[in-house]
Design an enzyme around this catalytic site. Structure first.
Site, PDB file in Angstrom:
ATOM      1  N   ARG A   1       0.746  -1.078  -0.002  1.00 35.30           N
ATOM      2  CA  ARG A   1      -0.287  -0.026  -0.012  1.00 35.30           C
ATOM      3  C   ARG A   1       0.765   1.355   0.042  1.00 35.30           C
ATOM      4  O   ARG A   1       0.456   2.112  -0.372  1.00 35.30           O
ATOM      5  CB  ARG A   1      -0.921   0.125   1.218  1.00 35.30           C
ATOM      6  CG  ARG A   1      -1.891  -1.207   1.436  1.00 35.30           C
ATOM      7  CD  ARG A   1      -2.967  -0.943   0.428  1.00 35.30           C
ATOM      8  NE  ARG A   1      -3.980   0.226   0.769  1.00 35.30           N
ATOM      9  CZ  ARG A   1      -5.240   0.217   0.695  1.00 35.30           C
ATOM     10  NH1 ARG A   1      -5.886  -1.010   0.171  1.00 35.30           N
ATOM     11  NH2 ARG A   1      -6.012   1.306   0.883  1.00 35.30           N
TER      12      ARG A   1
ATOM     13  N   LEU B   1      -7.319   6.328   0.695  1.00 33.19           N
ATOM     14  CA  LEU B   1      -5.867   7.036   0.482  1.00 33.19           C
ATOM     15  C   LEU B   1      -5.177   6.955   1.724  1.00 33.19           C
ATOM     16  O   LEU B   1      -5.683   7.044   2.919  1.00 33.19           O
ATOM     17  CB  LEU B   1      -6.215   8.368   0.276  1.00 33.19           C
ATOM     18  CG  LEU B   1      -6.883   8.660  -1.251  1.00 33.19           C
ATOM     19  CD1 LEU B   1      -7.395  10.039  -1.304  1.00 33.19           C
ATOM     20  CD2 LEU B   1      -5.774   8.391  -2.408  1.00 33.19           C
TER      21      LEU B   1
ATOM     22  N   ASN C   1     -13.751  14.571  -0.556  1.00 26.85           N
ATOM     23  CA  ASN C   1     -14.218  13.357  -0.988  1.00 26.85           C
ATOM     24  C   ASN C   1     -15.796  13.583  -0.777  1.00 26.85           C
ATOM     25  O   ASN C   1     -16.316  14.335  -0.002  1.00 26.85           O
ATOM     26  CB  ASN C   1     -13.957  12.108  -0.010  1.00 26.85           C
ATOM     27  CG  ASN C   1     -14.700  11.030  -0.447  1.00 26.85           C
ATOM     28  OD1 ASN C   1     -14.508  10.394  -1.760  1.00 26.85           O
ATOM     29  ND2 ASN C   1     -15.157  10.172   0.648  1.00 26.85           N
ATOM     30  N   THR C   2     -16.597  12.771  -2.047  1.00 21.55           N
ATOM     31  CA  THR C   2     -17.879  13.122  -1.820  1.00 21.55           C
ATOM     32  C   THR C   2     -18.430  11.539  -1.618  1.00 21.55           C
ATOM     33  O   THR C   2     -17.862  10.421  -2.012  1.00 21.55           O
ATOM     34  CB  THR C   2     -18.563  13.521  -2.982  1.00 21.55           C
ATOM     35  OG1 THR C   2     -20.115  13.160  -2.995  1.00 21.55           O
ATOM     36  CG2 THR C   2     -18.233  12.901  -4.351  1.00 21.55           C
ATOM     37  N   HIS C   3     -19.248  11.407  -0.564  1.00 21.98           N
ATOM     38  CA  HIS C   3     -19.704  10.257  -0.147  1.00 21.98           C
ATOM     39  C   HIS C   3     -21.334   9.900  -0.105  1.00 21.98           C
ATOM     40  O   HIS C   3     -21.728  10.980   0.487  1.00 21.98           O
ATOM     41  CB  HIS C   3     -19.185  10.227   1.374  1.00 21.98           C
ATOM     42  CG  HIS C   3     -19.429   8.587   1.924  1.00 21.98           C
ATOM     43  ND1 HIS C   3     -18.717   7.231   1.776  1.00 21.98           N
ATOM     44  CD2 HIS C   3     -20.373   8.248   3.019  1.00 21.98           C
ATOM     45  CE1 HIS C   3     -19.404   6.407   2.504  1.00 21.98           C
ATOM     46  NE2 HIS C   3     -20.450   6.851   3.149  1.00 21.98           N
TER      47      HIS C   3
ATOM     48  N   ASP D   1      -9.171  12.817   5.741  1.00 19.12           N
ATOM     49  CA  ASP D   1      -8.097  12.751   6.429  1.00 19.12           C
ATOM     50  C   ASP D   1      -7.560  11.294   6.127  1.00 19.12           C
ATOM     51  O   ASP D   1      -7.878  10.610   5.325  1.00 19.12           O
ATOM     52  CB  ASP D   1      -8.377  12.927   8.119  1.00 19.12           C
ATOM     53  CG  ASP D   1      -9.337  12.163   8.077  1.00 19.12           C
ATOM     54  OD1 ASP D   1      -9.785  10.958   8.016  1.00 19.12           O
ATOM     55  OD2 ASP D   1      -9.942  12.448   9.410  1.00 19.12           O
ATOM     56  N   ALA D   2      -6.862  10.637   7.310  1.00 20.35           N
ATOM     57  CA  ALA D   2      -6.037   9.272   7.293  1.00 20.35           C
ATOM     58  C   ALA D   2      -7.236   8.339   7.592  1.00 20.35           C
ATOM     59  O   ALA D   2      -6.998   6.893   7.323  1.00 20.35           O
ATOM     60  CB  ALA D   2      -4.864   9.104   7.939  1.00 20.35           C
TER      61      ALA D   2
ATOM     62  N   ASP E   1     -13.632   7.829   5.616  1.00 16.80           N
ATOM     63  CA  ASP E   1     -14.604   8.992   5.670  1.00 16.80           C
ATOM     64  C   ASP E   1     -14.672   9.605   6.992  1.00 16.80           C
ATOM     65  O   ASP E   1     -16.215   9.805   7.348  1.00 16.80           O
ATOM     66  CB  ASP E   1     -15.966   8.220   5.254  1.00 16.80           C
ATOM     67  CG  ASP E   1     -15.772   7.392   3.826  1.00 16.80           C
ATOM     68  OD1 ASP E   1     -15.132   8.112   2.829  1.00 16.80           O
ATOM     69  OD2 ASP E   1     -16.575   6.227   3.887  1.00 16.80           O
TER      70      ASP E   1
HETATM   71  C1  GAR Z   1     -21.084   8.076  -5.496  1.00 18.86           C
HETATM   72  O1  GAR Z   1     -22.110   7.657  -4.826  1.00 18.86           O
HETATM   73  C2  GAR Z   1     -19.787   8.298  -4.437  1.00 18.86           C
HETATM   74  O2  GAR Z   1     -20.289   8.983  -3.456  1.00 18.86           O
HETATM   75  C3  GAR Z   1     -19.561   6.832  -4.372  1.00 18.86           C
HETATM   76  O3  GAR Z   1     -19.409   6.100  -5.328  1.00 18.86           O
HETATM   77  C4  GAR Z   1     -20.305   6.776  -6.277  1.00 18.86           C
HETATM   78  C5  GAR Z   1     -19.737   7.057  -7.664  1.00 18.86           C
HETATM   79  O4  GAR Z   1     -20.865   7.158  -8.828  1.00 18.86           O
HETATM   80  N1  GAR Z   1     -18.219   6.838  -3.271  1.00 18.86           N
HETATM   81  C6  GAR Z   1     -18.104   6.073  -2.358  1.00 18.86           C
HETATM   82  O5  GAR Z   1     -19.008   5.335  -1.859  1.00 18.86           O
HETATM   83  C7  GAR Z   1     -16.776   6.230  -1.686  1.00 18.86           C
HETATM   84  N2  GAR Z   1     -16.855   5.578  -0.315  1.00 18.86           N
HETATM   85  P1  GAR Z   1     -20.217   7.344 -10.192  1.00 18.86           P
HETATM   86  O6  GAR Z   1     -19.319   6.553 -10.468  1.00 18.86           O
HETATM   87  O7  GAR Z   1     -21.520   7.257 -10.998  1.00 18.86           O
HETATM   88  O8  GAR Z   1     -19.614   8.908 -10.035  1.00 18.86           O
END
Ligand code: GAR
Length: 194
Positions: free
Chosen positions: A63, A91, A105-107, A139-140, A143
């Protein structure tokens, strides 16, 4: 696009609909200079179609070595901001340190509820009536970084994981684009005037 546009690197692993929204809504405030994926996936093709530079850095058993390669790939464009948008790898400290305060990050949940790779399934299994999406600094942890913005999405009776996730992703696309249009760099940290 004017010269003050923020340079953005996007990390993605899959379908890339969030990436597409980010690319399609580039304007004078930001431009996507690089897309990094951990595997060949539709997101990479979307970037190529838009004429954006791409890099694929496959996950490795070591890693630390993978993280160093991720740092090198992203640093090659010296971005103002790194956006993890559907990137399904955690990451590590080397990356987080290098781009501290500049990686978001978007979650697909209202953190701190339901972190991890199955947020939508976990929310449905838990029987919540409202879930949503969160943008946070990376962060490390998993989420666990400081929350920047959230949007709520109602769970509808009979929702499948796919249906609910599609509605959450619509909210995610709107939220991340809105934030990117309001990003400012202050002392090396990206802040959002929203
Ligand atoms: C999104 O819902 C994003 O938040 C999620 O993957 C999807 C990507 O959609 N990420 C995670 O779950 C990270 N933990 P996409 O490939 O259609 O952009």
């Amino acid at each position: 696009m004017c010269d003050s546009a923020k340079s953005v690197a996007v990390l993605a692993s899959g379908t890339g609909t969030l990436l597409k929204a980010i690319i399609d809504n580039q304007e004078s405030r930001y431009r996507v200079d690089l897309v990094v994926a951990d595997q060949i996936c539709p997101a990479v093709q979307r970037a190529k179609n838009a004429g954006i530079r791409t890099a694929v850095v496959p996950m490795e058993e070591n890693r630390n070595a993978w993280n160093e390669k991720m740092v090198a790939a992203v640093a090659s464009v010296d971005p103002d901001l790194v956006v993890s948008a559907g990137f399904m790898c955690l990451l590590g400290p080397a990356f987080v340190k290098e781009f501290a305060g500049r990686t978001i990050n978007t979650h697909p949940s209202l953190l701190p509820a339901f972190p991890g790779a199955h947020a939508v399934r976990d929310a449905l299994d838990h029987g919540v009536k409202v879930t949503g999406c969160t943008v946070h600094y990376v962060d490390a942890g998993l989420d666990s970084g400081e929350i920047i913005a959230q949007r709520a999405v109602e769970v509808e009776a009979g929702d499948t994981e796919f249906e609910l996730h599609e509605r959450i992703k619509k909210a995610e696309r709107e939220q991340i684009v809105h934030l990117l249009h309001h990003a400012e760099l202050v002392n090396g940290k990206v802040v959002f005037n929203v």
